[in-house]
Design a protein around this motif. Structure first.
Motif, short mmCIF file in Angstrom:
data_model
loop_
_atom_site.label_atom_id
_atom_site.label_comp_id
_atom_site.label_asym_id
_atom_site.label_seq_id
_atom_site.Cartn_x
_atom_site.Cartn_y
_atom_site.Cartn_z
N PRO A 106 11.19 -15.42 55.04
CA PRO A 106 10.24 -16.28 55.77
C PRO A 106 9.69 -15.61 57.03
N THR A 107 10.54 -14.88 57.75
CA THR A 107 10.07 -14.21 58.97
C THR A 107 9.06 -13.13 58.64
N GLY A 108 9.38 -12.29 57.65
CA GLY A 108 8.44 -11.24 57.26
C GLY A 108 7.14 -11.78 56.72
N ALA A 109 7.22 -12.89 55.96
CA ALA A 109 6.01 -13.49 55.40
C ALA A 109 5.12 -14.05 56.51
N TRP A 110 5.73 -14.73 57.47
CA TRP A 110 4.93 -15.31 58.56
C TRP A 110 4.28 -14.22 59.41
N LEU A 111 5.06 -13.17 59.73
CA LEU A 111 4.51 -12.08 60.54
C LEU A 111 3.40 -11.35 59.78
N GLY A 112 3.61 -11.12 58.48
CA GLY A 112 2.58 -10.45 57.70
C GLY A 112 1.33 -11.28 57.57
N ASP A 134 -9.88 -13.88 51.04
CA ASP A 134 -11.20 -14.42 51.40
C ASP A 134 -11.65 -15.47 50.40
N ALA A 135 -11.40 -15.21 49.11
CA ALA A 135 -11.78 -16.19 48.10
C ALA A 135 -11.01 -17.49 48.28
N ALA A 136 -9.73 -17.38 48.63
CA ALA A 136 -8.91 -18.58 48.85
C ALA A 136 -9.43 -19.37 50.05
N ARG A 137 -9.80 -18.67 51.11
CA ARG A 137 -10.36 -19.36 52.29
C ARG A 137 -11.69 -20.02 51.93
N MET A 150 -12.44 -21.30 49.22
CA MET A 150 -12.14 -22.51 48.45
C MET A 150 -11.57 -23.62 49.32
N GLY A 151 -11.42 -23.34 50.61
CA GLY A 151 -10.92 -24.35 51.53
C GLY A 151 -9.41 -24.44 51.59
N MET A 152 -8.71 -23.44 51.13
CA MET A 152 -7.25 -23.47 51.17
C MET A 152 -6.75 -23.28 52.60
N SER A 153 -5.70 -23.99 52.94
CA SER A 153 -5.10 -23.86 54.27
C SER A 153 -4.34 -22.55 54.37
N ASP A 154 -3.97 -22.17 55.60
CA ASP A 154 -3.21 -20.94 55.79
C ASP A 154 -1.89 -20.99 55.03
N ARG A 214 -1.14 -22.64 52.29
CA ARG A 214 -1.36 -22.48 50.85
C ARG A 214 -1.76 -21.05 50.51
N ILE A 215 -2.53 -20.41 51.38
CA ILE A 215 -2.89 -19.02 51.14
C ILE A 215 -1.64 -18.14 51.13
N LEU A 216 -0.74 -18.39 52.08
CA LEU A 216 0.49 -17.61 52.14
C LEU A 216 1.33 -17.83 50.89
N LEU A 217 1.52 -19.10 50.51
CA LEU A 217 2.43 -19.42 49.40
C LEU A 217 1.82 -19.14 48.03
N GLN A 218 0.51 -19.36 47.89
CA GLN A 218 -0.09 -19.28 46.57
C GLN A 218 -0.87 -17.99 46.32
N VAL A 219 -1.17 -17.24 47.37
CA VAL A 219 -1.94 -16.01 47.19
C VAL A 219 -1.16 -14.79 47.68
N GLU A 220 -0.80 -14.80 48.96
CA GLU A 220 -0.21 -13.60 49.55
C GLU A 220 1.20 -13.30 49.01
N LEU A 221 2.06 -14.31 48.98
CA LEU A 221 3.41 -14.05 48.49
C LEU A 221 3.44 -13.63 47.01
N PRO A 222 2.67 -14.28 46.13
CA PRO A 222 2.64 -13.77 44.75
C PRO A 222 2.17 -12.32 44.66
N LEU A 223 1.19 -11.95 45.49
CA LEU A 223 0.72 -10.57 45.48
C LEU A 223 1.74 -9.61 46.09
N ALA A 224 2.64 -10.16 46.91
CA ALA A 224 3.68 -9.33 47.54
C ALA A 224 4.93 -9.24 46.69
N THR A 225 4.92 -9.85 45.51
CA THR A 225 6.12 -9.93 44.68
C THR A 225 6.74 -8.56 44.41
#
Length: 227
Positions: A51-57, A125-128, A130-134, A136-147
Motif C-alpha cells: 500500500p505504501t509503495g502504491a500510494w507513493l508511486g 490518461d484514458a482512465a481520467r 472516463m471520469g475515474m477517480s484517483d 479507481r485509477i490506482l486499483l483498476q489501472v496502475e496496480l494491474p499494470l504493476a503486477t
C-alpha cells in the motif's frame, strides 16, 4: 578419508535416514514451522510495503522517501535486529519474524513503487478521461499494470525470507535453522552441511513454484509483451 569427504558422507547418511525426516522435530516438522514463519513475515511486510509503495508511486512523490527507507532498512543486518529485539525481551520465532519482515519490506516497497509509477501514461490518461477517480485509477489501472514488478518483488522477498529464517535458531527459535545450530553445538558437521542443503533446496523449490505463479499472475497481454 579426508575430513571434508567425511562430512559429506555424514550428511548423506543423515539425510537418507527416514527418521531424520519423519520423527518429532524432524525435517518435515521443522520445514512446516519454517514456512509458517516465512508466511507471517511476508504478510506483515506486504501489508506495509505494497500500500505504501502504491500510494507513493501513484502520487508521483516520495522517491527520496523510498530510497531513504530502503537504505535505512538494509543498513541493519537481520541478525542485528534479532539481537536488538532479544535485548528488549523478544526471543525465538517472534523476534525472527519481526526481523525478517523488516528485511522484506525494501524489495516489495521499491518494486511496487516503480511498477505503479511506471504504469502506461496513456492508460492512465484514458482512465481520467472516463471520469475515474484517483482511487479507481490506482486499483483498476496502475496496480494491474504493476503486477509483473509486484509479483517479482514478492518472489524475491519470499525466497530471501526463507533463507533468513534459519537465524531464528540463534535466538532460541524454530525452523530448519535448528538443524544447523544443533549440529554446530554438538560438532556434528555433517548435520550442519545437511541443514544447509535442506534450506538451499527449499529455497530453490519455492523459487521454482513462485516463478510459475508469477507468470500466471501476470496478465496475458503483459506476458506476451515480455515475450
Amino acid at each position: 578419508m579426508s575430513a571434508p569427504t567425511g562430512v559429506v558422507q555424514q550428511a548423506i547418511v543423515w539425510l537418507n535416514d527416514p527418521l531424520t525426516w519423519t520423527e518429532p522435530g524432524g525435517i518435515l516438522e521443522l520445514a512446516g514451522e519454517h514456512l509458517v514463519m516465512t508466511a507471517i513475515a511476508v504478510v506483515i511486510a506486504a501489508a506495509v510495503a505494497i500500500p505504501t509503495g502504491a500510494w507513493l508511486g501513484h502520487s508521483g512523490r516520495g522517491a527520496g522517501t523510498v530510497v531513504w527507507l530502503t537504505n535505512a532498512s538494509r543498513a541493519l543486518p537481520t541478525l542485528g535486529i534479532i539481537l536488538l529485539l532479544a535485548a528488549g525481551g523478544l526471543f525465538g520465532n517472534t523476534a525472527t519474524v519481526i526481523a525478517a519482515a523488516f528485511f522484506a519490506v525494501p524489495v516489495l516497497l521499491v518494486n511496487t513503487y516503480e511498477g505503479v509509477r511506471g504504469a502506461d501514461p496513456d492508460a492512465k490518461d484514458a482512465a481520467r478521461g472516463m471520469g475515474m477517480s484517483d482511487g479507481r485509477i490506482l486499483l483498476q489501472v496502475e496496480l494491474p499494470l504493476a503486477t509483473t514488478l509486484v509479483s517479482a518483488g514478492l518472489r524475491v522477498t519470499i525466497v530471501q525470507v526463507v533463507a533468513t529464517i534459519p537465524l531464528a535458531a540463534l535466538a532460541g527459535g524454530g525452523g530448519l535453522g535448528q538443524i544447523i545450530a544443533l549440529g554446530m553445538g554438538t560438532q556434528r558437521y555433517g548435520e550442519v552441511l545437511a541443514g544447509g542443503v535442506v534450506v538451499a533446496g527449499l529455497c530453490l523449490l519455492i523459487d521454482a513454484v513462485l516463478a510459475v505463479g508469477q507468470r500466471l499472475a501476470t496478465p496475458a497481454p503483459l506476458r506476451l509483451r515480455a515475450g
